[in-house]
Design a protein around this motif. Structure first.
Motif, PDB file in Angstrom:
ATOM      1  N   GLY A  34       0.800  -1.230   0.000  1.00 22.48           N
ATOM      2  CA  GLY A  34       0.000   0.000   0.000  1.00 22.48           C
ATOM      3  C   GLY A  34       0.829   1.275   0.000  1.00 22.48           C
ATOM      4  N   LYS A  35       2.147   1.147  -0.082  1.00 21.81           N
ATOM      5  CA  LYS A  35       2.984   2.347   0.003  1.00 21.81           C
ATOM      6  C   LYS A  35       3.793   2.577  -1.264  1.00 21.81           C
ATOM      7  CE  LYS A  35       2.968   1.916   4.968  1.00 21.81           C
ATOM      8  NZ  LYS A  35       2.056   0.745   4.996  1.00 21.81           N
ATOM      9  N   THR A  36       3.312   2.017  -2.360  1.00 17.86           N
ATOM     10  CA  THR A  36       4.022   2.180  -3.632  1.00 17.86           C
ATOM     11  C   THR A  36       3.051   2.728  -4.683  1.00 17.86           C
ATOM     12  OG1 THR A  36       3.523  -0.140  -4.104  1.00 17.86           O
ATOM     13  CG2 THR A  36       5.700   0.330  -3.221  1.00 17.86           C
ATOM     14  N   ILE A  37       3.614   3.207  -5.782  1.00 14.96           N
ATOM     15  CA  ILE A  37       2.770   3.794  -6.831  1.00 14.96           C
ATOM     16  C   ILE A  37       1.851   2.737  -7.442  1.00 14.96           C
ATOM     17  CG2 ILE A  37       2.870   4.773  -9.184  1.00 14.96           C
ATOM     18  CD1 ILE A  37       5.350   6.349  -8.262  1.00 14.96           C
ATOM     19  N   CYS A  38       2.373   1.537  -7.642  1.00 14.00           N
ATOM     20  CA  CYS A  38       1.537   0.496  -8.275  1.00 14.00           C
ATOM     21  C   CYS A  38       1.405  -0.706  -7.343  1.00 14.00           C
ATOM     22  CB  CYS A  38       2.122   0.082  -9.626  1.00 14.00           C
ATOM     23  SG  CYS A  38       3.489  -1.102  -9.505  1.00 14.00           S
ATOM     24  N   ALA A  39       0.623  -1.673  -7.804  1.00 15.18           N
ATOM     25  CA  ALA A  39       0.325  -2.840  -6.959  1.00 15.18           C
ATOM     26  C   ALA A  39       1.475  -3.850  -6.895  1.00 15.18           C
ATOM     27  CB  ALA A  39      -0.946  -3.520  -7.472  1.00 15.18           C
ATOM     28  N   PHE A  40       2.634  -3.513  -7.447  1.00 17.80           N
ATOM     29  CA  PHE A  40       3.811  -4.380  -7.279  1.00 17.80           C
ATOM     30  C   PHE A  40       4.086  -4.562  -5.781  1.00 17.80           C
ATOM     31  CE2 PHE A  40       8.205  -5.626  -7.131  1.00 17.80           C
ATOM     32  CZ  PHE A  40       8.551  -6.156  -8.365  1.00 17.80           C
ATOM     33  N   GLY A  41       3.816  -3.508  -5.013  1.00 19.43           N
ATOM     34  CA  GLY A  41       4.041  -3.562  -3.561  1.00 19.43           C
ATOM     35  C   GLY A  41       3.255  -4.691  -2.907  1.00 19.43           C
ATOM     36  N   GLU A  42       1.990  -4.831  -3.313  1.00 20.84           N
ATOM     37  CA  GLU A  42       1.156  -5.917  -2.757  1.00 20.84           C
ATOM     38  C   GLU A  42       1.671  -7.269  -3.267  1.00 20.84           C
ATOM     39  OE1 GLU A  42      -0.466  -2.954  -3.932  1.00 20.84           O
ATOM     40  OE2 GLU A  42      -0.398  -2.462  -1.808  1.00 20.84           O
ATOM     41  N   ALA A  43       2.113  -7.270  -4.529  1.00 18.69           N
ATOM     42  CA  ALA A  43       2.604  -8.519  -5.131  1.00 18.69           C
ATOM     43  C   ALA A  43       3.791  -9.081  -4.356  1.00 18.69           C
ATOM     44  CB  ALA A  43       2.995  -8.285  -6.590  1.00 18.69           C
ATOM     45  N   VAL A  44       4.544  -8.225  -3.713  1.00 22.49           N
ATOM     46  CA  VAL A  44       5.678  -8.671  -2.903  1.00 22.49           C
ATOM     47  C   VAL A  44       5.214  -9.026  -1.491  1.00 22.49           C
ATOM     48  CG1 VAL A  44       7.927  -8.016  -1.962  1.00 22.49           C
ATOM     49  CG2 VAL A  44       7.158  -7.008  -4.098  1.00 22.49           C
ATOM     50  N   ALA A  45       4.337  -8.179  -0.960  1.00 27.20           N
ATOM     51  CA  ALA A  45       3.946  -8.341   0.447  1.00 27.20           C
ATOM     52  C   ALA A  45       3.090  -9.588   0.684  1.00 27.20           C
ATOM     53  CB  ALA A  45       3.190  -7.090   0.908  1.00 27.20           C
ATOM     54  N   TRP A  46       2.141  -9.834  -0.201  1.00 23.32           N
ATOM     55  CA  TRP A  46       1.193 -10.930   0.043  1.00 23.32           C
ATOM     56  C   TRP A  46       1.856 -12.296   0.153  1.00 23.32           C
ATOM     57  CZ3 TRP A  46      -3.227  -9.049  -3.761  1.00 23.32           C
ATOM     58  CH2 TRP A  46      -3.830  -7.926  -3.199  1.00 23.32           C
ATOM     59  N   PRO A  47       2.795 -12.654  -0.734  1.00 18.56           N
ATOM     60  CA  PRO A  47       3.459 -13.952  -0.524  1.00 18.56           C
ATOM     61  C   PRO A  47       4.160 -14.022   0.830  1.00 18.56           C
ATOM     62  CG  PRO A  47       4.049 -13.050  -2.676  1.00 18.56           C
ATOM     63  CD  PRO A  47       3.249 -12.006  -1.977  1.00 18.56           C
ATOM     64  N   VAL A  48       4.866 -12.970   1.222  1.00 17.32           N
ATOM     65  CA  VAL A  48       5.603 -13.004   2.508  1.00 17.32           C
ATOM     66  C   VAL A  48       4.624 -13.227   3.656  1.00 17.32           C
ATOM     67  CG1 VAL A  48       7.026 -11.643   4.106  1.00 17.32           C
ATOM     68  CG2 VAL A  48       7.427 -11.476   1.625  1.00 17.32           C
ATOM     69  N   GLN A  49       3.567 -12.411   3.683  1.00 17.90           N
ATOM     70  CA  GLN A  49       2.612 -12.506   4.795  1.00 17.90           C
ATOM     71  C   GLN A  49       1.939 -13.874   4.848  1.00 17.90           C
ATOM     72  OE1 GLN A  49       0.340  -9.225   3.375  1.00 17.90           O
ATOM     73  NE2 GLN A  49       1.466  -7.672   4.529  1.00 17.90           N
ATOM     74  N   SER A  50       1.534 -14.390   3.675  1.00 21.55           N
ATOM     75  CA  SER A  50       0.771 -15.645   3.696  1.00 21.55           C
ATOM     76  C   SER A  50       1.669 -16.866   3.924  1.00 21.55           C
ATOM     77  CB  SER A  50      -0.032 -15.795   2.400  1.00 21.55           C
ATOM     78  OG  SER A  50       0.812 -15.751   1.276  1.00 21.55           O
ATOM     79  N   PHE A  51       2.878 -16.869   3.376  1.00 22.23           N
ATOM     80  CA  PHE A  51       3.789 -17.999   3.634  1.00 22.23           C
ATOM     81  C   PHE A  51       4.047 -18.093   5.138  1.00 22.23           C
ATOM     82  CE2 PHE A  51       6.044 -20.103  -0.002  1.00 22.23           C
ATOM     83  CZ  PHE A  51       5.381 -19.500  -1.050  1.00 22.23           C
ATOM     84  N   ILE A  52       4.280 -16.937   5.759  1.00 15.57           N
ATOM     85  CA  ILE A  52       4.615 -16.976   7.194  1.00 15.57           C
ATOM     86  C   ILE A  52       3.370 -17.285   8.028  1.00 15.57           C
ATOM     87  CG2 ILE A  52       5.546 -15.634   9.139  1.00 15.57           C
ATOM     88  CD1 ILE A  52       7.523 -14.401   7.109  1.00 15.57           C
ATOM     89  N   GLU A  53       2.229 -16.776   7.586  1.00 14.58           N
ATOM     90  CA  GLU A  53       0.987 -17.085   8.323  1.00 14.58           C
ATOM     91  C   GLU A  53       0.749 -18.606   8.383  1.00 14.58           C
ATOM     92  OE1 GLU A  53      -2.578 -15.427   6.559  1.00 14.58           O
ATOM     93  OE2 GLU A  53      -3.830 -16.775   7.772  1.00 14.58           O
ATOM     94  N   HIS A  54       0.946 -19.271   7.244  1.00 18.41           N
ATOM     95  CA  HIS A  54       0.603 -20.699   7.211  1.00 18.41           C
ATOM     96  C   HIS A  54       1.767 -21.634   7.557  1.00 18.41           C
ATOM     97  CE1 HIS A  54      -3.350 -19.822   5.688  1.00 18.41           C
ATOM     98  NE2 HIS A  54      -2.850 -19.134   4.683  1.00 18.41           N
ATOM     99  N   PHE A  55       2.991 -21.159   7.363  1.00 15.99           N
ATOM    100  CA  PHE A  55       4.130 -22.081   7.529  1.00 15.99           C
ATOM    101  C   PHE A  55       5.229 -21.490   8.413  1.00 15.99           C
ATOM    102  CE2 PHE A  55       2.033 -22.942   3.468  1.00 15.99           C
ATOM    103  CZ  PHE A  55       1.676 -24.277   3.649  1.00 15.99           C
ATOM    104  N   ARG A  56       4.825 -20.725   9.413  1.00 11.81           N
ATOM    105  CA  ARG A  56       5.783 -20.049  10.293  1.00 11.81           C
ATOM    106  C   ARG A  56       6.768 -21.033  10.920  1.00 11.81           C
ATOM    107  NH1 ARG A  56       6.814 -15.689  14.010  1.00 11.81           N
ATOM    108  NH2 ARG A  56       5.473 -14.285  12.885  1.00 11.81           N
TER     109      ARG A  56
END
Ligand SMILES: Cc1cc2nc3c(=O)[nH]c(=O)nc-3n(C[C@H](O)[C@H](O)[C@H](O)COP(=O)(O)O)c2cc1C
Length: 425
Positions: free
Chosen positions: A386-408
Motif C-alpha cells: 500500500g505504500k508504492t505507486i503500483c500494486a507491485f508492492g502488494e505482489a511482494v507483500a502478500w506472498p511473505v505474509q501468507s507464507f509466514i501465516e501458514h508455515f511459520r
C-alpha cells in the motif's frame, strides 16, 4: 468436464489459428453486426456487464464497467491497449490464445475499440513472445485482407488500426500505466493514479487497458448471449476461466474450465499430484497471490468468491502446486528473488524492501537468522504494501505474509537449526 468453451474453442481444430477455422466458429459475425449498425455500442456494454465478465489480468475489475468509463461521443483520439505481457510467474494462458486463436482476440479488440470510440489499438506482448507475435501478425494480415481491420472497414467509414508490438521482457511493463509509458517509447515506470488511463492514458488521451483473455471473451459473449456465458460459471463469477497449472503435478498444462469448478477437479485435469504425493500448498493466481494450504484448497472452488473465501484470489489464473516435499522457506526466497530483480526501483519501499526481504531470507536459510527475523519479514512486507505507486508492492507483500501465516514453523525451524529437515506438514 467441458473444456474449450470460450477462448480455447478453436484449439482442437486442425489449423486453429487460421481465418477459415475462426469463420467456422461464427468468427467476425458480431463485428460485422456492429459495423452494419445491427447492434449498438451501448448493447455491447450492457451484454458484457450482464455476462459478469471480470478482468482476467489479475485485479478482476468488471470489464463492462471499465468500458463504460470512456465517453465514445467525446471528440478526440482514444486508444485501446491489449495487455499481452503475461509476466506473472505461473501464468501461461494468454500466449495460447495468441498462438491458437488470434482472430478471436482481434475481433474482441475491434468490438471493444469501436464500442469506446477508439480507432487505434495496440496488442502489447512481452519480449519473449516471438511465436505469438508471428501468429498475431499473420492473423492481422488475414483480417486486413478480408477488409475487417483498417480504414473504411467494409465501406462503412469506420476505421480501426491494430498494431502488434513487442516489449523487452520486463515484469513491470504488465502494470497498465507502465505499459503506456513503454508504448510511448519511455522506460516502463508506472504512473501515479489518478489520473486514470480512462481520462489520461496513452499520449494523454482516453485509453482502456484490458487483458488478452478479457478481450478474447467478448465475441463469444455477444454471439452466444450474456446469459449463456454467465450460466457457465457461478452467480458472482460468470463464464469460464483459463488456469495454467504448474509445479508438482503429473501433467502441467493450461485448462479452460467453468468458474466454480472444484480445485480437486482442476488438479485431476492436470494429472493429479506428481508421484502421488500430498498437496502441501497452492498459489492459485500467479506468484503475487496469497498461498493457501493444500487441505484448504482441496475443498475450495475456482471462482472469485471461492478463492476469496480461502484468503487468496484468482489473480491471473496461474496455479502453482507444491507437494509435501517442498521447503516453504526456499520457495518464498525464490519468489522474492524474482520481485527483487523485477522492481523498477521507482518507489523506495519496493526498491529497498525487496532487497532487504531477500537478504533476510538468505540469512535465515544460511542459518544466520534469529526468530525475530521472521517477524521482521512480516514487518518489512507491511511497510511495502500500500505504500508504492503500483500494486507491485502488494505482489511482494502478500506472498511473505501468507507464507509466514501458514508455515511459520518452517521459518522458525531454519532460525533454530540453520537447515531444513522439514518434510510434510
Ligand atoms: C506489477 C504488475 C504486473 C502486471 N502484469 C500484468 C500482465 O502481465 N498482464 C495483465 O493483463 N495484467 C497485468 N497487470 C494488471 C494490469 O495493470 C491491469 O490491471 C490489467 O491489464 C487490466 O486488464 P483486465 O481489466 O482485463 O484484467 C499487472 C499489474 C501489476 C501491478
Amino acid at each position: 468436464m467441458k473444456q474449450n468453451l470460450v477462448c480455447y474453442r478453436t484449439f482442437e481444430e486442425k489449423s486453429p489459428s487460421s481465418f477459415e477455422t475462426y469463420k467456422k466458429f461464427n468468427g467476425y459475425t458480431t463485428w460485422e453486426k456492429l459495423l452494419k449498425g445491427k447492434m449498438k455500442p451501448s448493447e455491447v456494454i450492457d451484454a458484457i456487464k450482464a455476462a459478469g465478465l471480470m478482468g482476467r489480468g489479475g485485479a478482476g475489475f468488471p470489464t463492462g464497467l471499465k468500458m463504460s468509463f470512456i465517453n465514445r461521443d467525446k471528440e478526440g483520439q482514444k486508444y485501446l491497449v491489449c495487455n499481452s505481457d503475461e509476466s506473472e510467474p505461473g501464468t501461461s494462458k494468454d500466449r495460447f490464445i495468441m498462438q491458437k486463436n488470434p482472430h478471436q482476440l482481434i475481433e474482441g479488440m475491434a468490438i471493444a475499440a469501436y464500442t469506446m470510440g477508439a480507432t487505434v489499438g495496440y496488442n502489447y506482448m512481452r519480449g519473449e513472445f516471438m511465436k505469438e507475435f508471428e501468429s498475431c501478425e499473420k492473423a492481422l494480415k488475414e483480417a486486413k485482407k478480408a477488409g475487417l481491420i483498417g480504414k473504411n472497414i467494409l465501406g462503412t467509414g469506420i476505421n480501426f488500426e491494430l498494431i502488434n508490438i513487442i516489449g523487452a521482457g520486463a515484469y513491470i511493463v504488465g502494470e497498465e500505466t507502465a505499459m503506456l509509458e513503454s508504448i510511448e517509447g519511455k522506460r516502463a515506470m508506472p504512473r501515479f493514479k489518478p489520473p486514470f488511463p480512462a481520462n489520461y492514458g496513452l499520449y494523454g488521451k482516453p485509453t482502456t487497458v484490458n487483458n488478452t483473455e478479457s478481450l478474447a471473451s467478448i465475441p463469444v459473449i455477444l454471439d452466444k448471449g450474456a446469459e449463456w456465458f454467465k450460466k457457465l460459471g457461478t452467480e458472482k463469477s460468470g463464464g469460464t476461466k483459463i488456469f495454467s497449472v504448474s509445479g508438482h503435478v503429473a501433467k502441467p498444462g493450461v485448462f479452460e474450465i467453468p468458474m466454480g469448478t472444484p480445485f480437486k477437479d482442476l488438479l485431476e485435469l492436470a494429472g493429479g499430484m506428481l508421484d502421488n504425493r500430498g498437496c502441501k500448498a497452492v498459489i492459485p493466481g500467479g506468484s503475487s497471490m496469497k498461498i493457501v494450504p493444500g487441505k484448504t484448497m482441496l475443498k475450495a472452488e475456482m471462482s472469485y468468491e471461492g478463492m476469496q473465501s480461502v484468503g487468496s484470489a484468482i489473480g491471473s489464473g496461474g496455479v502453482i502446486v507444491m507437494d509435501d516435499r517442498t521447503c516453504m522457506v526456499e520457495a518464498l526466497a525464490c519468489v522474492i528473488k524474482f520481485y527483487e530483480d523485477e522492481s523498477c526501483g521507482q518507489c523506495t519501499p519496493c526498491r529497498e524492501g525487496t532487497n532487504w526481504l531477500h537478504q533476510n531470507l538468505r540469512d535465515i536459510i544460511a542459518g544466520k537468522g534469529k526468530i525475530k527475523d521472521v517477524d521482521l519479514l512480516v514487518e518489512i512486507a507491511g511497510k511495502i504494501e500500500g505504500k508504492t505507486i503500483c500494486a507491485f508492492g502488494e505482489a511482494v507483500a502478500w506472498p511473505v505474509q501468507s507464507f509466514i501465516e501458514h508455515f511459520r514453523d518452517e521459518f522458525e525451524f531454519y532460525c533454530k537449526n540453520g537447515y531444513s529437515k522439514v518434510k510434510g506438514k
